[in-house]
Design a protein around this motif. Structure first.
Motif, short mmCIF file in Angstrom:
data_model
loop_
_atom_site.label_atom_id
_atom_site.label_comp_id
_atom_site.label_asym_id
_atom_site.label_seq_id
_atom_site.Cartn_x
_atom_site.Cartn_y
_atom_site.Cartn_z
N ALA A 121 -3.32 -0.92 -4.67
CA ALA A 121 -4.65 -1.06 -4.08
C ALA A 121 -4.74 -2.47 -3.50
O ALA A 121 -4.75 -3.45 -4.24
N GLY B 153 -3.96 2.83 3.44
CA GLY B 153 -4.91 2.74 2.34
C GLY B 153 -5.42 1.36 2.03
O GLY B 153 -6.25 1.20 1.12
N ALA C 142 0.83 -1.20 0.00
CA ALA C 142 0.00 0.00 0.00
C ALA C 142 0.86 1.25 0.00
O ALA C 142 0.52 2.25 -0.66
N ARG C 143 1.97 1.23 0.71
CA ARG C 143 2.86 2.39 0.73
C ARG C 143 3.51 2.62 -0.63
O ARG C 143 4.00 3.72 -0.90
N GLU D 286 -7.73 -1.83 2.11
CA GLU D 286 -9.14 -2.03 2.40
C GLU D 286 -9.29 -3.31 3.20
O GLU D 286 -8.83 -4.38 2.76
N ARG E 197 -4.38 -0.14 7.39
CA ARG E 197 -5.60 0.63 7.08
C ARG E 197 -5.24 2.09 6.81
O ARG E 197 -5.75 2.70 5.85
N SER E 198 -4.38 2.67 7.64
CA SER E 198 -3.99 4.07 7.46
C SER E 198 -3.23 4.28 6.15
O SER E 198 -3.29 5.37 5.56
#
Length: 416
Positions: free
Chosen positions: A31, A125, A26-27, A127, A122-123
């Motif tokens: 997605a 991004g 995510a970083r 899901e 979660r932070s």
């Protein structure tokens, strides 16, 4: 049924392996979806120790400061408790960056660690689908479709399809299931079943992590967060059956949590077989229920198979006798994230990534898996505890050497 949702990657399982991988991807702008069957925070059968070589990775995940603020004391000594024998030796140290002064590992309860990593994912991004169970994985053109079932009475039929080119199994190896990445159910007398409990008010030295060896099994103890002593062990299925049969009529101990036929039998066996355990738990209080899981499935598995990547115990696991489970989970995710970073997303690209990832996995972990299997085999053999005890009495530094061979001082590639 909800409409399909498309992602770059779907991770099945939100333990340290799954959430750290999702966080890393995510970083990098991916997605990512995480599918987890349980609500957090929740406790797990786990030794909870993390070697110091992982601190640079925790910092890369941006959870290092929070981990340091909550984890238990530095573990500077390794021990051996078996029968009346209690021996200690220095934990091997190392220099890891950053910062170099942190040369020793610490322990943090899985209820806190897993929640910390999931919140970070979660932070970033990711899901989160929780509580949801992945029930099937199927090819869908150039993508893969993961059917998930929600555990929510208010969600209609609770069925959702997620689509992504990359699917990662991070669901561990202990629970059988219908996914192509899950192991089949087997049952043997030699199976090792896991038990775990937390205690408060224990008297174990705060910087000591002893190996426990007793007839039919092995385990460990460590002081974790908030003064909780974490004790975990594995015991052969046939030994547990024998204990339940021969000791079922003994009086209950409140520290057994009302389970005289299983956890209670294991607890009594530990107390009578290891003087170091009975001394450490004299006057201690059970903090939460005893947990049980298993059987454990040590060994090396395919890191990429059926177009599914595996991390953590799904990829392979050592016998927990060396207390490297969380370390291997975190590090395997780092290896896979590194390989996935610039890899093509088509099937041929995934196959090439899978080959490179498997080579990196085996290069980093195979020695500790084999070393753990040899040590566990000796410990479980009749007379093995006495043999190991004699060896460490004559050469206590064998404990230090064993901790070194288990990978506790080995740096993670790409984090130096």
């Amino acid at each position: 049924m909800r409409r399909p949702s498309t992602h770059d990657a779907i991770v099945v399982g939100a333990g340290p392996a799954g959430t750290s991988l999702a966080l890393l991807l995510a970083r990098r702008g991916w997605a990512v979806a995480i599918v987890e069957k349980k609500m957090f925070p929740r406790r797990k059968v786990c030794g909870e120790f993390i070697s110091a070589s992982n601190l640079a990775l925790l910092d890369r995940l941006e959870v290092g400061d929070t981990w340091r603020a909550n984890a238990g004391p530095e573990i500077r000594r390794v021990g051996f408790f078996s029968g009346a024998t209690c021996i200690e030796a220095p934990m091997p140290g190392g220099k890891y960056q950053p910062p170099a002064k942190e040369a020793f590992g610490r322990a943090l309860g899985r209820d806190m660690l897993d929640f910390l990593l999931l919140q970070a994912a979660r932070s970033a991004g990711a899901e989160i689908f929780q509580p949801c169970r992945a029930v099937s994985i199927d090819q869908d053109g150039g993508m893969q479709a993961v059917r998930i079932q929600a555990k929510d009475e208010n969600s209609g039929d609770g069925t959702t399809f997620l689509r992504a080119p990359v699917v990662v199994a991070a669901h561990g190896s202990w629970e059988p299931g219908q996914l192509p990445s899950q192991l089949g159910k087997v049952c043997h007398p030699s199976d090792l079943l896991g038990f775990k409990a937390h205690f408060t008010g224990a008297s174990l030295a705060p910087d000591l992590m002893p190996l426990l060896i007793f007839p039919g099994g092995y385990g460990g103890m460590v002081l974790a967060d908030h003064g909780r002593l974490s004790i975990s062990c594995c015991i052969r299925r046939d030994m547990l059956a024998r204990l339940r049969k021969t000791r079922g009529s003994e009086p209950d101990d409140p520290r057994q949590d009302g389970h005289p036929s299983a956890a209670g039998a294991v607890f009594r066996h530990l107390m009578t077989s290891c003087r170091g355990v009975s001394d450490a738990l004299d006057g201690a209080r059970l903090d939460g229920p005893w947990l049980a899981a298993g059987p454990i499935r040590p060994g090396i598995r395919a890191c990429y198979e059926n177009d599914i990547f595996r991390v953590g115990n799904a990829a392979g696991e050592s016998h927990p006798i060396i207390a490297e489970g969380i370390s291997m989970a975190l590090q395997s995710s780092w290896l896979l994230a590194t390989e996935l970073a610039d890899a093509p997303s088509d099937r041929a690209g995934r196959e090439g990534t899978g080959r490179r990832y498997q080579a990196a996995w085996r290069g980093l972990f195979s020695t500790r898996v084999y070393a753990a299997a040899a040590l566990a085999g000796m410990a479980l053999r009749p007379g093995g505890a006495a043999l190991i005890g004699a060896a460490v009495r004559n050469f206590p530094r064998a404990l230090t050497l064993g901790a070194h061979m288990s990978g506790k001082t080995r740096a993670i590639p790409g984090l130096g």
